[in-house]
Design a protein around this motif. Structure first.
Motif, PDB file in Angstrom:
ATOM      1  N   GLY A   1      -7.900 -14.452   3.034  1.00  0.00           N
ATOM      2  CA  GLY A   1      -6.674 -13.695   3.287  1.00  0.00           C
ATOM      3  C   GLY A   1      -6.958 -12.252   3.665  1.00  0.00           C
ATOM      4  O   GLY A   1      -7.991 -11.946   4.266  1.00  0.00           O
ATOM      5  N   LEU A   2      -6.048 -11.373   3.290  1.00  0.00           N
ATOM      6  CA  LEU A   2      -6.177  -9.958   3.631  1.00  0.00           C
ATOM      7  C   LEU A   2      -7.530  -9.419   3.166  1.00  0.00           C
ATOM      8  O   LEU A   2      -8.016  -9.770   2.103  1.00  0.00           O
ATOM      9  CB  LEU A   2      -5.058  -9.152   2.961  1.00  0.00           C
ATOM     10  CG  LEU A   2      -3.681  -9.376   3.553  1.00  0.00           C
ATOM     11  CD1 LEU A   2      -2.660  -8.544   2.792  1.00  0.00           C
ATOM     12  CD2 LEU A   2      -3.661  -9.004   5.028  1.00  0.00           C
TER      13      LEU A   2
ATOM     14  N   LYS B   1      -5.200 -14.744   1.430  1.00  0.00           N
ATOM     15  CA  LYS B   1      -5.074 -14.333   0.053  1.00  0.00           C
ATOM     16  C   LYS B   1      -4.250 -13.063  -0.078  1.00  0.00           C
ATOM     17  O   LYS B   1      -4.489 -12.093   0.580  1.00  0.00           O
ATOM     18  CB  LYS B   1      -6.455 -14.085  -0.454  1.00  0.00           C
ATOM     19  CG  LYS B   1      -6.424 -13.492  -1.803  1.00  0.00           C
ATOM     20  CD  LYS B   1      -7.675 -13.816  -2.467  1.00  0.00           C
ATOM     21  CE  LYS B   1      -7.478 -13.654  -3.930  1.00  0.00           C
ATOM     22  NZ  LYS B   1      -8.303 -14.441  -4.676  1.00  0.00           N
ATOM     23  N   ARG B   2      -3.303 -13.133  -0.925  1.00  0.00           N
ATOM     24  CA  ARG B   2      -2.523 -11.947  -1.243  1.00  0.00           C
ATOM     25  C   ARG B   2      -2.004 -11.267  -0.010  1.00  0.00           C
ATOM     26  O   ARG B   2      -1.956 -10.063   0.076  1.00  0.00           O
ATOM     27  CB  ARG B   2      -3.386 -10.936  -1.984  1.00  0.00           C
ATOM     28  CG  ARG B   2      -3.710 -11.402  -3.358  1.00  0.00           C
ATOM     29  CD  ARG B   2      -4.433 -10.316  -4.090  1.00  0.00           C
ATOM     30  NE  ARG B   2      -5.643 -10.824  -4.591  1.00  0.00           N
ATOM     31  CZ  ARG B   2      -6.803 -10.479  -4.132  1.00  0.00           C
ATOM     32  NH1 ARG B   2      -6.909  -9.659  -3.117  1.00  0.00           N
ATOM     33  NH2 ARG B   2      -7.853 -10.963  -4.672  1.00  0.00           N
ATOM     34  N   MET B   3      -1.646 -12.035   0.956  1.00  0.00           N
ATOM     35  CA  MET B   3      -1.122 -11.448   2.164  1.00  0.00           C
ATOM     36  C   MET B   3      -0.029 -10.558   1.688  1.00  0.00           C
ATOM     37  O   MET B   3       0.816 -10.982   0.971  1.00  0.00           O
ATOM     38  CB  MET B   3      -0.533 -12.567   2.967  1.00  0.00           C
ATOM     39  CG  MET B   3      -0.291 -12.176   4.320  1.00  0.00           C
ATOM     40  SD  MET B   3      -1.743 -12.528   5.183  1.00  0.00           S
ATOM     41  CE  MET B   3      -1.321 -12.056   6.753  1.00  0.00           C
ATOM     42  N   SER B   4      -0.028  -9.356   2.085  1.00  0.00           N
ATOM     43  CA  SER B   4       1.103  -8.534   1.900  1.00  0.00           C
ATOM     44  C   SER B   4       1.410  -8.194   0.470  1.00  0.00           C
ATOM     45  O   SER B   4       2.023  -7.223   0.194  1.00  0.00           O
ATOM     46  CB  SER B   4       2.317  -9.148   2.456  1.00  0.00           C
ATOM     47  OG  SER B   4       2.705 -10.205   1.693  1.00  0.00           O
ATOM     48  N   ILE B   5       0.973  -8.909  -0.456  1.00  0.00           N
ATOM     49  CA  ILE B   5       1.257  -8.472  -1.785  1.00  0.00           C
ATOM     50  C   ILE B   5       0.288  -7.403  -1.956  1.00  0.00           C
ATOM     51  O   ILE B   5      -0.848  -7.606  -1.938  1.00  0.00           O
ATOM     52  CB  ILE B   5       0.828  -9.470  -2.796  1.00  0.00           C
ATOM     53  CG1 ILE B   5       1.591 -10.684  -2.595  1.00  0.00           C
ATOM     54  CG2 ILE B   5       1.047  -8.910  -4.129  1.00  0.00           C
ATOM     55  CD1 ILE B   5       2.779 -10.787  -3.250  1.00  0.00           C
TER      56      ILE B   5
ATOM     57  N   GLU C   1       8.824 -10.897   1.483  1.00  0.00           N
ATOM     58  CA  GLU C   1       8.335  -9.674   0.850  1.00  0.00           C
ATOM     59  C   GLU C   1       9.467  -8.680   0.589  1.00  0.00           C
ATOM     60  O   GLU C   1      10.538  -8.770   1.171  1.00  0.00           O
ATOM     61  CB  GLU C   1       7.269  -9.012   1.740  1.00  0.00           C
ATOM     62  CG  GLU C   1       5.979  -9.795   1.779  1.00  0.00           C
ATOM     63  CD  GLU C   1       5.030  -9.260   2.832  1.00  0.00           C
ATOM     64  OE1 GLU C   1       4.638  -8.089   2.730  1.00  0.00           O
ATOM     65  OE2 GLU C   1       4.686 -10.014   3.755  1.00  0.00           O
TER      66      GLU C   1
ATOM     67  N   GLY D   1      -1.121 -14.798  -1.965  1.00  0.00           N
ATOM     68  CA  GLY D   1      -0.020 -14.178  -1.244  1.00  0.00           C
ATOM     69  C   GLY D   1       0.447 -15.076  -0.106  1.00  0.00           C
ATOM     70  O   GLY D   1      -0.346 -15.805   0.486  1.00  0.00           O
TER      71      GLY D   1
ATOM     72  N   TYR E   1     -15.048  -7.964   0.785  1.00  0.00           N
ATOM     73  CA  TYR E   1     -15.257  -6.668   1.421  1.00  0.00           C
ATOM     74  C   TYR E   1     -14.785  -5.578   0.473  1.00  0.00           C
ATOM     75  O   TYR E   1     -13.657  -5.624  -0.022  1.00  0.00           O
ATOM     76  CB  TYR E   1     -14.469  -6.607   2.733  1.00  0.00           C
ATOM     77  CG  TYR E   1     -14.742  -5.360   3.554  1.00  0.00           C
ATOM     78  CD1 TYR E   1     -15.751  -5.356   4.509  1.00  0.00           C
ATOM     79  CD2 TYR E   1     -14.005  -4.204   3.365  1.00  0.00           C
ATOM     80  CE1 TYR E   1     -16.018  -4.213   5.258  1.00  0.00           C
ATOM     81  CE2 TYR E   1     -14.261  -3.060   4.105  1.00  0.00           C
ATOM     82  CZ  TYR E   1     -15.265  -3.071   5.054  1.00  0.00           C
ATOM     83  OH  TYR E   1     -15.523  -1.946   5.795  1.00  0.00           O
TER      84      TYR E   1
ATOM     85  N   ARG F   1      -7.854   0.188  -0.774  1.00  0.00           N
ATOM     86  CA  ARG F   1      -7.435   0.699   0.539  1.00  0.00           C
ATOM     87  C   ARG F   1      -5.923   0.570   0.666  1.00  0.00           C
ATOM     88  O   ARG F   1      -5.274  -0.156  -0.088  1.00  0.00           O
ATOM     89  CB  ARG F   1      -8.150  -0.069   1.644  1.00  0.00           C
ATOM     90  CG  ARG F   1      -9.660   0.150   1.602  1.00  0.00           C
ATOM     91  CD  ARG F   1     -10.359  -0.554   2.731  1.00  0.00           C
ATOM     92  NE  ARG F   1     -10.201  -1.997   2.652  1.00  0.00           N
ATOM     93  CZ  ARG F   1     -10.422  -2.819   3.683  1.00  0.00           C
ATOM     94  NH1 ARG F   1     -10.790  -2.328   4.852  1.00  0.00           N
ATOM     95  NH2 ARG F   1     -10.285  -4.120   3.552  1.00  0.00           N
ATOM     96  N   ARG F   2      -5.379   1.245   1.657  1.00  0.00           N
ATOM     97  CA  ARG F   2      -3.929   1.249   1.843  1.00  0.00           C
ATOM     98  C   ARG F   2      -3.434  -0.186   1.990  1.00  0.00           C
ATOM     99  O   ARG F   2      -3.880  -0.916   2.881  1.00  0.00           O
ATOM    100  CB  ARG F   2      -3.591   2.064   3.093  1.00  0.00           C
ATOM    101  CG  ARG F   2      -2.110   2.348   3.253  1.00  0.00           C
ATOM    102  CD  ARG F   2      -1.657   3.496   2.374  1.00  0.00           C
ATOM    103  NE  ARG F   2      -0.233   3.764   2.573  1.00  0.00           N
ATOM    104  CZ  ARG F   2       0.713   3.368   1.725  1.00  0.00           C
ATOM    105  NH1 ARG F   2       0.401   2.721   0.618  1.00  0.00           N
ATOM    106  NH2 ARG F   2       1.982   3.641   1.974  1.00  0.00           N
ATOM    107  N   GLN F   3      -2.517  -0.567   1.103  1.00  0.00           N
ATOM    108  CA  GLN F   3      -1.862  -1.871   1.130  1.00  0.00           C
ATOM    109  C   GLN F   3      -2.835  -3.022   0.901  1.00  0.00           C
ATOM    110  O   GLN F   3      -2.526  -4.170   1.194  1.00  0.00           O
ATOM    111  CB  GLN F   3      -1.101  -2.058   2.455  1.00  0.00           C
ATOM    112  CG  GLN F   3      -0.021  -3.128   2.461  1.00  0.00           C
ATOM    113  CD  GLN F   3       1.178  -2.791   1.596  1.00  0.00           C
ATOM    114  OE1 GLN F   3       1.291  -1.693   1.063  1.00  0.00           O
ATOM    115  NE2 GLN F   3       2.088  -3.733   1.417  1.00  0.00           N
ATOM    116  N   ASP F   4      -4.003  -2.733   0.358  1.00  0.00           N
ATOM    117  CA  ASP F   4      -4.918  -3.813  -0.002  1.00  0.00           C
ATOM    118  C   ASP F   4      -4.639  -4.213  -1.451  1.00  0.00           C
ATOM    119  O   ASP F   4      -3.911  -3.533  -2.174  1.00  0.00           O
ATOM    120  CB  ASP F   4      -6.369  -3.343   0.161  1.00  0.00           C
ATOM    121  CG  ASP F   4      -7.353  -4.513   0.287  1.00  0.00           C
ATOM    122  OD1 ASP F   4      -6.909  -5.682   0.209  1.00  0.00           O
ATOM    123  OD2 ASP F   4      -8.553  -4.254   0.473  1.00  0.00           O
TER     124      ASP F   4
END
Lengths: 307, 513
Positions: free
Chosen positions: B364-365, A2-6, B297, B434, A196, A245-248
């Motif tokens: 994901g993340l 989910k939302r990798m990198s975005i 990206e 993402g 999380y 969090r950073r880049q979350d």
């Protein structure tokens, strides 16, 4: 993934109340409709940001670019009796980003319903001091996904609020107003059963932090009480929640804080009884887990008696 | 006016009631301590994963139960369990009868905590985590799916071997549990009938502490505190005496060290390749296939996630070639166009159910990733079928070895075929999740899930249909999200099943069927 990198984000849907421009017959002002008077309003808001606060770190994000949030809000206010008005609103929201690969969303956001009462209405010299109390509830009007920052239409939770609005207006039409509210929020439901924040949660429910909001307005009625000009400062503070969090990605229960400055105009046309226009703007000065948004609004209001 | 005050009061009351209806949200999986369905007394004769035999690592013979040393330990347990405090009782309930469940939950939680991708530098470049300096941003590790599946495979493989060793000695020495040695000892967990030397709980704690500390070096202190509490809880619960715990702890550490040694040389250190190698993989794909994948990206990430994860040493498959799928349809081909049309149709008419499925499986993340999701399912099934710790470790081990092999196999295909994501080749295509930073073919979710479901279906035959349906849904979820073409998911599912079957074949002859 989910939302990798975005990365992340934030959201600027504080429910109806804070999106309301400062104009007549809203939960945040000091105006009241007389018995049997009804006011219909439709307001369009164009809100954009290209920088946001990831926690306290201000940043941009190439995978978002500029986030645009457009809101069309029909609203109705009714004077039940002189001292008690009811207000209802149902905004439709559309979000999109200029960068990245993720799709924007659109749809009905949150219905809102308020009861506004006059607690104090006191002549002081040639001026007048008023205190209004406003109780409101709002909740999702569609099945939008709150867990979709920064595109989510709203928080997806029930909210109850209590607000006090204190105003003093001089005989010459100059007024100052302060208002503050407590927003009590229920849980939001998302579409995954583990997430999380600062720790894991095994549920699809999110405990939404309660919040306080506040504002101060100074303005004047001109042109024989047909034009109102005002400047405002307002803000919101989540009483809980956590930092992105950073880049979350952003999350509904982030700790959102901001302060904003703005101004508004309201004009009643002398030649069409009851017809008015409103315009306002606001710019976020400081923030945390929110976008630095610039919002511009315009709309029409029409007031008439029904009994 | 009175009416107004009344209505304000009523609203305040309503808000208060509304507030008090909010319940505390669960921060962990709740389960009751249970009696084990079987004890697997022959567990010490099964075939370990890495050890030559369950008795490979020696431990000292325990003191006789008649010895003063043992009697003193017994008295200490009696005192501790008889005067247990509220906090100690809570700890006993937390670790419960099968602490593998809790440690698996802790491992998943750390995966979620560390599953964050590095933010770009101001100049548009990207920093990378550094295992030598884990505390410097970006923190080490970035617990992406390959990292997490490997972490779980080592954790559960080591548990399996260590508990097999523990069983070997339990039934060699047959030391009774404290409550069997002294019937007046109060227990706070179900009495399970296992010989207590070495302590299986201490073995689990030691393996978890060693493996997870290696995988999440910044969590060393946190994990040490957890392990200490876990081991203490065994005394408080009346389940073990101190020497049971000391022996279990040293056995667990020794077995974990064997797995750590394998991890050091399994190829993971080279999986996150430098840019020149990554570029050469792309160029090779362009030459061989006429296409290549690119990260979408802004700023562009120059290297995808672990291009050489396909070269990491597997557990049960002989090599990646044995399970490498056929090439995907060429972009522009008729088969490709059908897949694209389906994605566009779904994106234009996404239903609420499709959106829910996409999000439920997104993993994901900031989550425990698909391997973590399957560990959660496995934990639920382990509790449902009341597996003892050894058998639970076996379930986790075969599933996680299959999942890691699936990841290795899938990553081999991803970088061998280097296939573009839908959004790279469909103009204007947008997704609801993402897009992961690695090539499209085959789908990681599909491969991981099919491998996991194959193992779970073998171990829990009554759950096979359900596990297969989960895997099917996980594969579909990626199509709904716009992340994968249907052929990515379908071929990935087939690939995952093939990988999973290799693990099942090993399980069939390990003595634990």
């Amino acid at each position: 993934m989910k939302r990798m990198s975005i990365t992340s984000i934030l959201l600027m849907a504080f429910g109806v109340m804070l999106l309301l421009p400062s104009k007549a017959q809203t939960p945040t002002d000091a105006l009241m409709m007389e018995t049997g008077q009804i006011c219909l309003a439709a307001i369009y808001t164009h809100d954009t940001w290209d920088e946001y606060w990831e926690g306290t770190l201000k940043r941009n994000n190439g995978n978002i670019g500029t986030l645009t949030r457009q809101t069309v809000m029909p609203m109705v206010a009714l004077g039940v009796i002189d001292r008690v008005n009811v207000i209802a609103a149902l905004p439709w929201v559309k979000t999109q980003a200029s960068g990245g690969q993720m799709t924007g969303v659109q749809g009905l956001q949150d219905w809102g319903f308020w009861i506004k009462g006059t607690a104090v209405d006191q002549e002081i010299g040639s001026g007048k001091l008023t205190l209004h109390a406003v109780a409101g509830v709002s909740g999702p009007a569609s099945n939008y996904l709150p867990d979709y920052a920064p595109f989510n239409l709203g928080f997806g939770c029930l909210e109850g609020s209590l607000r006090g609005v204190l105003q003093y207006q001089t005989g010459s039409g100059i007024f100052v107003r302060g208002q503050g509210a407590f927003h009590l929020r229920g849980n939001s439901t998302i579409e995954r059963d583990y997430y999380y924040t600062t720790q894991g949660f095994y549920t699809d429910e999110v405990d939404m932090p309660d919040a306080i909001s506040y504002g101060a307005v100074a303005g004047i009625w001109l042109l024989n009480n047909s034009l109102k000009v005002e400047a405002m400062f307002d803000g919101l503070k989540s009483l809980g929640g956590f930092d992105i969090r950073r880049q979350d990605a952003g999350f509904p229960s982030n700790k959102m804080i901001f302060t904003r400055v703005g101004g508004g105009l309201q004009y009643y046309f002398p030649f069409v009884k009851g017809l008015g226009v409103v315009a306002s703007g606001g710019y976020v000065l400081t923030g945390r887990n929110v976008g630095q948004s610039l919002a511009l609004s315009g709309g029409i209001t029409y007031q008439f008696g029904i009994w | 006016m009175k009416k107004l005050y009344l209505s304000i009061f009523a609203s305040a009351l309503a808000l208060f009631i509304f507030q008090s209806c909010e319940k505390d949200l669960p921060q962990r999986l709740d389960y009751e301590a249970y009696e084990f369905a079987t004890l697997d007394e022959d567990g010490g004769t099964w075939n370990p994963v890495l050890l030559n035999s369950p008795g490979q690592i020696g431990i000292p013979a325990p003191e006789a139960t008649t010895s003063p040393a043992y009697q003193a330990e017994l008295a200490a347990v009696k005192a501790a369990s008889g005067q247990i405090t509220g906090d100690q009782e809570a700890a006993v309930r937390y670790w419960s009868s099968n602490a593998l469940i809790r440690w698996n939950e802790i491992a998943r939680e750390l995966a979620a905590k560390y599953n964050l991708t590095p933010a770009p530098n101001a100049d548009g470049t990207y920093p990378a985590p550094n295992a030598m300096n884990p505390g410097q941003y970006p923190l080490f590790p970035f617990a992406h799916p390959p990292y997490t599946c490997r972490m779980l495979a080592y954790w559960s493989g080591a548990q399996y071997d260590a508990l097999m060793a523990a069983w070997y000695y339990k039934y060699q020495f047959n030391r009774p549990a404290p409550y069997a040695a002294d019937a007046s000892i109060t227990t706070h967990l179900p009495e399970n009938g296992l010989p207590s030397y070495p302590s299986e709980g201490a073995t689990i704690a030691a393996v978890s502490q060693v493996i997870l500390s290696a995988m999440f070096p910044l969590e060393k202190d946190f994990l040490a505190a957890k392990a200490t509490e876990h081991k203490n809880s065994l005394i408080w619960a009346g389940m073990n005496v101190q020497s049971d715990i000391v022996a279990g702890d040293s056995l667990g550490r020794a077995v974990a060290a064997v797995f750590i040694n394998r991890a050091k040389t399994d190829g993971m250190a080279n999986a996150q390749t430098p840019r020149p190698i990554s570029d050469s993989l792309r160029a090779a794909a362009q030459t061989r296939w006429g296409w290549h994948w690119e990260n979408l990206e802004t700023p562009q990430r120059p290297v995808g996630i672990t291009p050489f994860f396909g070269r990491v040493r597997p557990w049960c498959i002989p090599n990646v070639e044995a399970v490498r799928p056929v090439p995907p349809p060429a972009p522009g081909s008729a088969e490709f166009q059908v897949a694209v049309a389906e994605l566009q149709e779904i994106a234009d008419n996404l239903t609420t159910d499709q959106r829910k499925i996409a999000n439920f499986w997104a993993d994901g993340l900031g989550t425990y990733t698909p391997p973590g999701h399957w560990n959660r399912f496995a934990a639920d099934l382990i509790v449902k079928y009341k597996e003892n710790p050894l058998r639970s470790a076996r379930t986790f081990a075969y599933m996680n070895m299959a999942i890691m092999d699936a990841g290795i196999s899938c990553w081999d295909a991803k970088y061998y075929y280097h296939y573009p994501r839908p959004a790279q080749v469909i103009p204007g295509f947008k997704t609801i999740l993402g897009i992961p930073n690695f090539p499209s073919y085959t789908s990681g979710h599909s491969t991981f899930s099919a491998a996991a479901a194959t193992v779970l279906g073998h171990i829990f035959p009554a759950e096979k249909a359900r596990a297969d349906a989960w895997a099917e849904e996980a594969a579909l979820s990626r199509i709904y999200a716009g992340i994968h073409y249907r052929f990515d998911s379908e071929v990935g599912t087939t690939q995952g099943r093939a990988v999973g079957n290799y693990a099942v074949e090993v399980a069939k002859v390990d003595g634990g069927e």
